[in-house]
Design a protein around this motif. Structure first.
Motif, PDB file in Angstrom:
ATOM      1  N   PRO A 183      38.014 -47.797 -61.970  1.00  0.00           N
ATOM      2  CA  PRO A 183      38.429 -46.693 -61.091  1.00  0.00           C
ATOM      3  C   PRO A 183      37.227 -45.813 -60.737  1.00  0.00           C
ATOM      4  CG  PRO A 183      39.887 -46.858 -62.992  1.00  0.00           C
ATOM      5  CD  PRO A 183      38.732 -47.778 -63.254  1.00  0.00           C
ATOM      6  N   SER A 184      37.180 -45.353 -59.515  1.00  0.00           N
ATOM      7  CA  SER A 184      36.053 -44.531 -59.062  1.00  0.00           C
ATOM      8  C   SER A 184      36.036 -43.169 -59.746  1.00  0.00           C
ATOM      9  CB  SER A 184      36.127 -44.321 -57.553  1.00  0.00           C
ATOM     10  OG  SER A 184      35.059 -43.499 -57.131  1.00  0.00           O
ATOM     11  N   VAL A 185      34.829 -42.697 -60.047  1.00  0.00           N
ATOM     12  CA  VAL A 185      34.654 -41.362 -60.616  1.00  0.00           C
ATOM     13  C   VAL A 185      33.996 -40.427 -59.604  1.00  0.00           C
ATOM     14  CG1 VAL A 185      34.563 -42.122 -63.004  1.00  0.00           C
ATOM     15  CG2 VAL A 185      32.462 -42.066 -61.665  1.00  0.00           C
ATOM     16  N   VAL A 186      33.859 -40.902 -58.358  1.00  0.00           N
ATOM     17  CA  VAL A 186      33.194 -40.134 -57.312  1.00  0.00           C
ATOM     18  C   VAL A 186      34.227 -39.317 -56.533  1.00  0.00           C
ATOM     19  CG1 VAL A 186      31.820 -40.276 -55.205  1.00  0.00           C
ATOM     20  CG2 VAL A 186      31.376 -41.853 -57.100  1.00  0.00           C
ATOM     21  N   VAL A 187      33.937 -38.041 -56.339  1.00  0.00           N
ATOM     22  CA  VAL A 187      34.760 -37.167 -55.509  1.00  0.00           C
ATOM     23  C   VAL A 187      33.908 -36.782 -54.302  1.00  0.00           C
ATOM     24  CG1 VAL A 187      36.041 -35.002 -55.378  1.00  0.00           C
ATOM     25  CG2 VAL A 187      35.982 -36.278 -57.530  1.00  0.00           C
ATOM     26  N   GLN A 188      34.363 -37.162 -53.132  1.00  0.00           N
ATOM     27  CA  GLN A 188      33.627 -36.884 -51.905  1.00  0.00           C
ATOM     28  C   GLN A 188      33.926 -35.463 -51.418  1.00  0.00           C
ATOM     29  OE1 GLN A 188      31.365 -38.877 -50.667  1.00  0.00           O
ATOM     30  NE2 GLN A 188      31.824 -40.616 -51.996  1.00  0.00           N
ATOM     31  N   PRO A 189      33.000 -34.878 -50.639  1.00  0.00           N
ATOM     32  CA  PRO A 189      33.254 -33.546 -50.080  1.00  0.00           C
ATOM     33  C   PRO A 189      34.561 -33.523 -49.308  1.00  0.00           C
ATOM     34  CG  PRO A 189      30.980 -34.197 -49.690  1.00  0.00           C
ATOM     35  CD  PRO A 189      31.691 -35.393 -50.259  1.00  0.00           C
ATOM     36  N   GLY A 190      35.349 -32.505 -49.534  1.00  0.00           N
ATOM     37  CA  GLY A 190      36.627 -32.362 -48.867  1.00  0.00           C
ATOM     38  C   GLY A 190      37.790 -33.016 -49.600  1.00  0.00           C
TER      39      GLY A 190
END
Length: 64
Positions: A43-50
């Motif tokens: 599972p991705s741990v990246v949170v993109q802007p917005g």
């Protein structure tokens, strides 16, 4: 999940003058999968802007 203990504490004075010794506390810390950023099947741990980030963890303990 990481589990931390207070093994390093030795007679530390805290709030209100409370004195803490070794093994007086424990901490359960949730986290993403180790190395998730480099593993496409994790599972991705990246949170993109917005984007909104929401995480919840439920701990249930019993003495039975």
């Amino acid at each position: 999940m990481q589990f931390y203990t207070a093994n390093y504490i030795n007679l530390i004075t805290g709030k209100g003058g409370a004195v803490y010794n070794k093994h007086v506390a424990a901490c359960l810390e949730t986290q993403g999968f180790p190395n998730a950023i480099n593993q496409p099947n994790f599972p991705s741990v990246v949170v993109q802007p917005g984007q909104k980030y929401r995480h919840s963890m439920l701990f249930e303990f019993s003495i039975e």
